[in-house]
Design a protein around this motif. Sequence first.
Motif, PDB file in Angstrom:
ATOM      1  N   ARG A   1      87.219  64.890  -6.118  1.00 17.14           N
ATOM      2  CA  ARG A   1      87.502  65.614  -7.370  1.00 17.14           C
ATOM      3  C   ARG A   1      88.440  66.805  -7.166  1.00 17.14           C
ATOM      4  NH1 ARG A   1      81.991  64.392  -8.335  1.00 17.14           N
ATOM      5  NH2 ARG A   1      81.723  62.960 -10.098  1.00 17.14           N
ATOM      6  N   SER A   2      88.318  67.491  -6.069  1.00 19.99           N
ATOM      7  CA  SER A   2      89.187  68.654  -5.846  1.00 19.99           C
ATOM      8  C   SER A   2      90.643  68.219  -5.706  1.00 19.99           C
ATOM      9  CB  SER A   2      88.747  69.435  -4.609  1.00 19.99           C
ATOM     10  OG  SER A   2      88.859  68.634  -3.441  1.00 19.99           O
ATOM     11  N   LEU A   3      90.865  67.034  -5.094  1.00 23.27           N
ATOM     12  CA  LEU A   3      92.229  66.515  -4.973  1.00 23.27           C
ATOM     13  C   LEU A   3      92.755  66.047  -6.325  1.00 23.27           C
ATOM     14  CD1 LEU A   3      91.976  64.518  -1.619  1.00 23.27           C
ATOM     15  CD2 LEU A   3      92.980  66.776  -1.994  1.00 23.27           C
ATOM     16  N   VAL A   4      91.875  65.420  -7.107  1.00 23.61           N
ATOM     17  CA  VAL A   4      92.274  65.013  -8.469  1.00 23.61           C
ATOM     18  C   VAL A   4      92.660  66.252  -9.277  1.00 23.61           C
ATOM     19  CG1 VAL A   4      91.468  64.000 -10.637  1.00 23.61           C
ATOM     20  CG2 VAL A   4      90.870  62.921  -8.469  1.00 23.61           C
ATOM     21  N   ALA A   5      91.880  67.320  -9.111  1.00 25.27           N
ATOM     22  CA  ALA A   5      92.176  68.567  -9.823  1.00 25.27           C
ATOM     23  C   ALA A   5      93.560  69.092  -9.450  1.00 25.27           C
ATOM     24  CB  ALA A   5      91.111  69.618  -9.504  1.00 25.27           C
ATOM     25  N   LYS A   6      93.906  69.020  -8.169  1.00 25.52           N
ATOM     26  CA  LYS A   6      95.230  69.490  -7.720  1.00 25.52           C
ATOM     27  C   LYS A   6      96.347  68.659  -8.338  1.00 25.52           C
ATOM     28  CE  LYS A   6      93.696  71.441  -3.304  1.00 25.52           C
ATOM     29  NZ  LYS A   6      93.752  71.318  -1.819  1.00 25.52           N
ATOM     30  N   LEU A   7      96.100  67.348  -8.484  1.00 20.97           N
ATOM     31  CA  LEU A   7      97.099  66.487  -9.111  1.00 20.97           C
ATOM     32  C   LEU A   7      97.299  66.859 -10.581  1.00 20.97           C
ATOM     33  CD1 LEU A   7      96.141  63.016  -7.578  1.00 20.97           C
ATOM     34  CD2 LEU A   7      98.064  64.482  -6.942  1.00 20.97           C
ATOM     35  N   TYR A   8      96.205  67.198 -11.272  1.00 15.91           N
ATOM     36  CA  TYR A   8      96.315  67.633 -12.664  1.00 15.91           C
ATOM     37  C   TYR A   8      97.035  68.983 -12.768  1.00 15.91           C
ATOM     38  CZ  TYR A   8      93.620  64.006 -15.046  1.00 15.91           C
ATOM     39  OH  TYR A   8      93.221  62.824 -15.606  1.00 15.91           O
ATOM     40  N   VAL A   9      96.814  69.842 -11.808  1.00 17.49           N
ATOM     41  CA  VAL A   9      97.517  71.135 -11.792  1.00 17.49           C
ATOM     42  C   VAL A   9      99.021  70.905 -11.660  1.00 17.49           C
ATOM     43  CG1 VAL A   9      97.914  73.242 -10.448  1.00 17.49           C
ATOM     44  CG2 VAL A   9      95.583  72.503 -10.949  1.00 17.49           C
ATOM     45  N   THR A  10      99.406  69.954 -10.809  1.00 13.33           N
ATOM     46  CA  THR A  10     100.829  69.623 -10.658  1.00 13.33           C
ATOM     47  C   THR A  10     101.415  69.128 -11.981  1.00 13.33           C
ATOM     48  OG1 THR A  10     100.533  69.054  -8.322  1.00 13.33           O
ATOM     49  CG2 THR A  10     102.493  68.177  -9.423  1.00 13.33           C
ATOM     50  N   ALA A  11     100.660  68.276 -12.681  1.00 20.69           N
ATOM     51  CA  ALA A  11     101.115  67.790 -13.991  1.00 20.69           C
ATOM     52  C   ALA A  11     101.264  68.948 -14.974  1.00 20.69           C
ATOM     53  CB  ALA A  11     100.134  66.755 -14.535  1.00 20.69           C
TER      54      ALA A  11
ATOM     55  N   ALA B   1      91.856  70.118 -15.067  1.00 17.23           N
ATOM     56  CA  ALA B   1      91.758  70.400 -13.630  1.00 17.23           C
ATOM     57  C   ALA B   1      90.561  71.300 -13.329  1.00 17.23           C
ATOM     58  CB  ALA B   1      93.049  71.055 -13.142  1.00 17.23           C
ATOM     59  N   MET B   2      90.357  72.322 -14.155  1.00 16.05           N
ATOM     60  CA  MET B   2      89.240  73.238 -13.945  1.00 16.05           C
ATOM     61  C   MET B   2      87.898  72.516 -14.068  1.00 16.05           C
ATOM     62  SD  MET B   2      90.485  76.228 -13.234  1.00 16.05           S
ATOM     63  CE  MET B   2      91.839  75.387 -12.406  1.00 16.05           C
ATOM     64  N   ARG B   3      87.804  71.575 -14.980  1.00 17.87           N
ATOM     65  CA  ARG B   3      86.552  70.836 -15.170  1.00 17.87           C
ATOM     66  C   ARG B   3      86.242  69.967 -13.951  1.00 17.87           C
ATOM     67  NH1 ARG B   3      85.720  68.574 -21.217  1.00 17.87           N
ATOM     68  NH2 ARG B   3      83.696  68.118 -20.259  1.00 17.87           N
ATOM     69  N   TYR B   4      87.288  69.336 -13.392  1.00 16.77           N
ATOM     70  CA  TYR B   4      87.074  68.564 -12.168  1.00 16.77           C
ATOM     71  C   TYR B   4      86.592  69.476 -11.036  1.00 16.77           C
ATOM     72  CZ  TYR B   4      88.789  63.884 -13.328  1.00 16.77           C
ATOM     73  OH  TYR B   4      88.916  62.611 -13.843  1.00 16.77           O
ATOM     74  N   MET B   5      87.206  70.648 -10.932  1.00 15.10           N
ATOM     75  CA  MET B   5      86.822  71.591  -9.885  1.00 15.10           C
ATOM     76  C   MET B   5      85.401  72.114 -10.119  1.00 15.10           C
ATOM     77  SD  MET B   5      90.475  73.609  -9.613  1.00 15.10           S
ATOM     78  CE  MET B   5      89.917  74.856  -8.477  1.00 15.10           C
ATOM     79  N   ALA B   6      85.032  72.270 -11.375  1.00 13.29           N
ATOM     80  CA  ALA B   6      83.691  72.763 -11.704  1.00 13.29           C
ATOM     81  C   ALA B   6      82.621  71.754 -11.290  1.00 13.29           C
ATOM     82  CB  ALA B   6      83.596  73.056 -13.198  1.00 13.29           C
TER      83      ALA B   6
END
Length: 296
Positions: free
Chosen positions: A216-226, A266-271
């Motif tokens: 999930r933390s990596l998915v969050a980083k991908l959303y941050v890039t988007a 992204a924040m929700r994935y990180m949460a």
Amino acid sequence: MSAGGGLALSFPYPRTNPIDFCKVFPTEDSRIVELQKQANALRSEMVAALVEQDSEKILKAIDEYLPYCLGIDRYVQDSIEKVGKRPLNPNLQFEWTSVFSRRTGTFFTFYTLKFEFVMVYTCRMIAEGNIAAALLDSVTAPAEYENAAKGALARIKSAAGIATFINDNVLPLGESLPYKRPPEVLKDFFRPIILLYKCSAQQIATKQAAIKGMNRSLVAKLYVTAAKLLAECNVNLRQMDKDYNDFIPSLRAYSDGGSKFLKAVAMRYMAVDAWESKMFGMGEALIKEAHSYFEQ
């Protein structure tokens, strides 16, 4: 403007008025006359496809029309080199509507063949993006997403490539721009469009990764890039301050609100990742931050 599957952007197609190349570029050369007649016929097929809003037909019609249009352009350039002037009818004008302008239905008129190229390539760009959106809209179950995503990504990359080509090789038009002009003729307009398509590609790839079970933390980083791509798109649009308010509201709203929405995702994935790691305080803080983006 809409987003197929919530990810790939789709746009309606512009309209154009008829033109007779035989009258616009008069010549007694039988080969050029035949070229012009073929261009007229193929342009009519493209116009019919645009009216139908059929993306596959539009791509086929454009691919058949463009070589003839390029042939006419070559004839014009050769005439300039040989006799020092264009074989030009003073009544030359190309008329198109714009799907990126808030002046819906208004025909914009320009007086060079370059405007025709800009608009035809723009139609091809839109068609590629619309096919991508249709592929994602057709998904009814998570198991179907992978194949649809692969096809959509290829189409979106093609759309971004066409936007890059217009920006780097077709524009500027080489004629003065009137006060009321479509966004497509602005030298800097296609830069944010490229970023829009790149953001769509990033979101599709991110969803692919999430479905496959990526951390999930990596998915969050991908959303941050988007989100960063969309924020950069918004900055680019706003830098065209004299024309910004003439862009369609959905384009302005998507580029502005979309980056905030993606940050929230992204924040929700990180949460969730923090909560499952028993970092409850951080998880709660991240959820609050996510909600703050949703509320903006």
